[in-house]
Design a protein around this motif. Structure first.
Motif, PDB file in Angstrom:
ATOM      1  N   LEU A   1       0.832  -1.202   0.000  1.00 48.39           N
ATOM      2  CA  LEU A   1       0.000   0.000   0.000  1.00 48.39           C
ATOM      3  C   LEU A   1       0.869   1.257   0.000  1.00 48.39           C
ATOM      4  O   LEU A   1       1.915   1.295   0.643  1.00 48.39           O
ATOM      5  N   VAL A   2       0.398   2.284  -0.702  1.00 49.26           N
ATOM      6  CA  VAL A   2       1.099   3.562  -0.708  1.00 49.26           C
ATOM      7  C   VAL A   2       0.056   4.676  -0.741  1.00 49.26           C
ATOM      8  O   VAL A   2      -0.917   4.618  -1.486  1.00 49.26           O
ATOM      9  N   ASP A   3       0.251   5.676   0.121  1.00 50.79           N
ATOM     10  CA  ASP A   3      -0.626   6.842   0.135  1.00 50.79           C
ATOM     11  C   ASP A   3       0.026   7.956  -0.671  1.00 50.79           C
ATOM     12  O   ASP A   3       1.224   8.238  -0.525  1.00 50.79           O
ATOM     13  N   VAL A   4      -0.777   8.582  -1.524  1.00 49.64           N
ATOM     14  CA  VAL A   4      -0.298   9.625  -2.430  1.00 49.64           C
ATOM     15  C   VAL A   4      -1.215  10.836  -2.328  1.00 49.64           C
ATOM     16  O   VAL A   4      -2.443  10.700  -2.375  1.00 49.64           O
ATOM     17  N   GLU A   5      -0.609  12.005  -2.184  1.00 46.29           N
ATOM     18  CA  GLU A   5      -1.378  13.247  -2.180  1.00 46.29           C
ATOM     19  C   GLU A   5      -1.451  13.777  -3.606  1.00 46.29           C
ATOM     20  O   GLU A   5      -0.431  14.011  -4.251  1.00 46.29           O
ATOM     21  N   THR A   6      -2.660  13.986  -4.104  1.00 48.04           N
ATOM     22  CA  THR A   6      -2.870  14.516  -5.448  1.00 48.04           C
ATOM     23  C   THR A   6      -3.654  15.823  -5.352  1.00 48.04           C
ATOM     24  O   THR A   6      -4.087  16.235  -4.261  1.00 48.04           O
ATOM     25  N   SER A   7      -3.848  16.452  -6.481  1.00 47.00           N
ATOM     26  CA  SER A   7      -4.601  17.713  -6.499  1.00 47.00           C
ATOM     27  C   SER A   7      -6.061  17.499  -6.112  1.00 47.00           C
ATOM     28  O   SER A   7      -6.757  18.445  -5.726  1.00 47.00           O
TER      29      SER A   7
ATOM     30  N   HIS B   1      -1.974   0.676  -5.032  1.00 42.03           N
ATOM     31  CA  HIS B   1      -1.254  -0.584  -4.878  1.00 42.03           C
ATOM     32  C   HIS B   1       0.228  -0.358  -5.130  1.00 42.03           C
ATOM     33  O   HIS B   1       0.613   0.312  -6.094  1.00 42.03           O
ATOM     34  N   CYS B   2       1.081  -0.911  -4.274  1.00 42.82           N
ATOM     35  CA  CYS B   2       2.531  -0.857  -4.462  1.00 42.82           C
ATOM     36  C   CYS B   2       2.977  -2.198  -5.052  1.00 42.82           C
ATOM     37  O   CYS B   2       2.976  -3.213  -4.346  1.00 42.82           O
ATOM     38  N   PRO B   3       3.355  -2.231  -6.328  1.00 45.39           N
ATOM     39  CA  PRO B   3       3.681  -3.491  -7.005  1.00 45.39           C
ATOM     40  C   PRO B   3       5.146  -3.874  -6.879  1.00 45.39           C
ATOM     41  O   PRO B   3       5.727  -4.440  -7.804  1.00 45.39           O
ATOM     42  N   ASN B   4       5.747  -3.556  -5.751  1.00 40.59           N
ATOM     43  CA  ASN B   4       7.164  -3.825  -5.532  1.00 40.59           C
ATOM     44  C   ASN B   4       7.316  -4.332  -4.105  1.00 40.59           C
ATOM     45  O   ASN B   4       7.027  -3.613  -3.146  1.00 40.59           O
ATOM     46  N   THR B   5       7.769  -5.594  -3.958  1.00 37.97           N
ATOM     47  CA  THR B   5       7.851  -6.198  -2.629  1.00 37.97           C
ATOM     48  C   THR B   5       9.212  -6.023  -1.971  1.00 37.97           C
ATOM     49  O   THR B   5       9.423  -6.486  -0.858  1.00 37.97           O
ATOM     50  N   GLY B   6      10.154  -5.376  -2.670  1.00 32.81           N
ATOM     51  CA  GLY B   6      11.488  -5.177  -2.115  1.00 32.81           C
ATOM     52  C   GLY B   6      11.525  -4.071  -1.082  1.00 32.81           C
ATOM     53  O   GLY B   6      10.496  -3.482  -0.718  1.00 32.81           O
ATOM     54  N   SER B   7      12.723  -3.748  -0.631  1.00 35.44           N
ATOM     55  CA  SER B   7      12.871  -2.677   0.353  1.00 35.44           C
ATOM     56  C   SER B   7      12.674  -1.303  -0.284  1.00 35.44           C
ATOM     57  O   SER B   7      12.433  -0.318   0.411  1.00 35.44           O
TER      58      SER B   7
END
Length: 234
Positions: free
Chosen positions: A20-26, A33-39
């Motif tokens: 999960l990723v929270d993004v501030e938009t206008s 969705h965060c499609p990257n399981t790495g660090s």
């Protein structure tokens, strides 16, 4: 690979629970969705400019997917690891890996080894089968050098062992690092993060596994692999 429809731009707030990723938009804050399981080393600075794509499935729980992040002024990184196979296939079809152009058949996701799937199996009458594995690279260190992996990867080590076994059986195996950033000229194993992977990679090369690295050009409109860069195993 073009982004169609175009990406929505925003600012990174936080990544959490891995996916999960929270993004501030206008238009306000959205969760993608965060499609990257790495660090995601170096890619998680709050306030960074990001690009997210709308989900093609309107019924999906999360309507957006994280695609790009600007890690420094003018340095954009593609974080979607699920794009790497398609990018490498485009590069194959464009002849960016000339040593593989003789193969006329490209089969994705073929089972082999001990229950694994190789990203691509390349075949051509009169030639040994070629097992091609793709690894996505987003992390970089000083001196225009990218590093893989950005987290310990037992799965990656197993893939190297299975590829070496294919070479021992008379076939061919190629590992391609898909480097989704423009500010590097070399790729090396991240021995400081996963020394066992570095040892396994060097041993696989000694046994005949071939290693290549392709670097992308990235814009808010598209990502393309266009440069062959050096893999440094010293």
């Amino acid at each position: 690979m073009r982004f169609d429809p175009p990406l929505l731009e925003g600012r990174l707030i936080r990544r959490y629970q891995r996916f999960l990723v929270d993004v501030e938009t206008s238009d306000g804050v959205l969760t993608a969705h965060c499609p990257n399981t790495g660090s995601m080393q170096g890619c998680l600075v709050p306030g960074s400019r990001v690009g997210v794509s709308p989900a093609s499935n309107p019924a999906r729980e999360l309507a957006w997917t994280w695609e790009l992040v600007e890690t420094a002024p003018g340095v954009v990184v593609g974080v979607h690891t699920g794009r790497s196979n398609a990018l490498v296939r485009e590069a194959l079809e464009a002849g960016l890996l000339p040593e593989l152009v003789a193969y006329g058949r490209v089969r994705p996701e073929v089972r082999y080894g001990q229950g694994s799937r190789v990203d691509f199996l390349l075949q051509q009458a009169g030639l040994p089968d070629c097992y091609l594995e793709v690894k996505n690279v987003t992390a970089a260190v000083a001196g225009r050098v990218a590093a893989f992996p950005d987290a310990v990867t037992e799965r990656g080590r197993r893939h190297l062992e299975e590829m070496a076994a294919m070479v021992a059986a008379g076939q061919r195996a190629v590992l391609v690092f898909c480097v989704q950033r423009e500010d590097v000229d070399r790729v090396r194993p991240a021995d400081e993060i996963d020394p066992a992977y570095g040892r396994a990679l060097r041993e696989a090369v000694r046994q005949g596994v071939e290693v290549r690295a392709l670097r992308a050009e990235i814009s808010p409109q598209e990502i393309r692999l266009v440069h062959c860069i050096t893999v440094d195993l010293m």
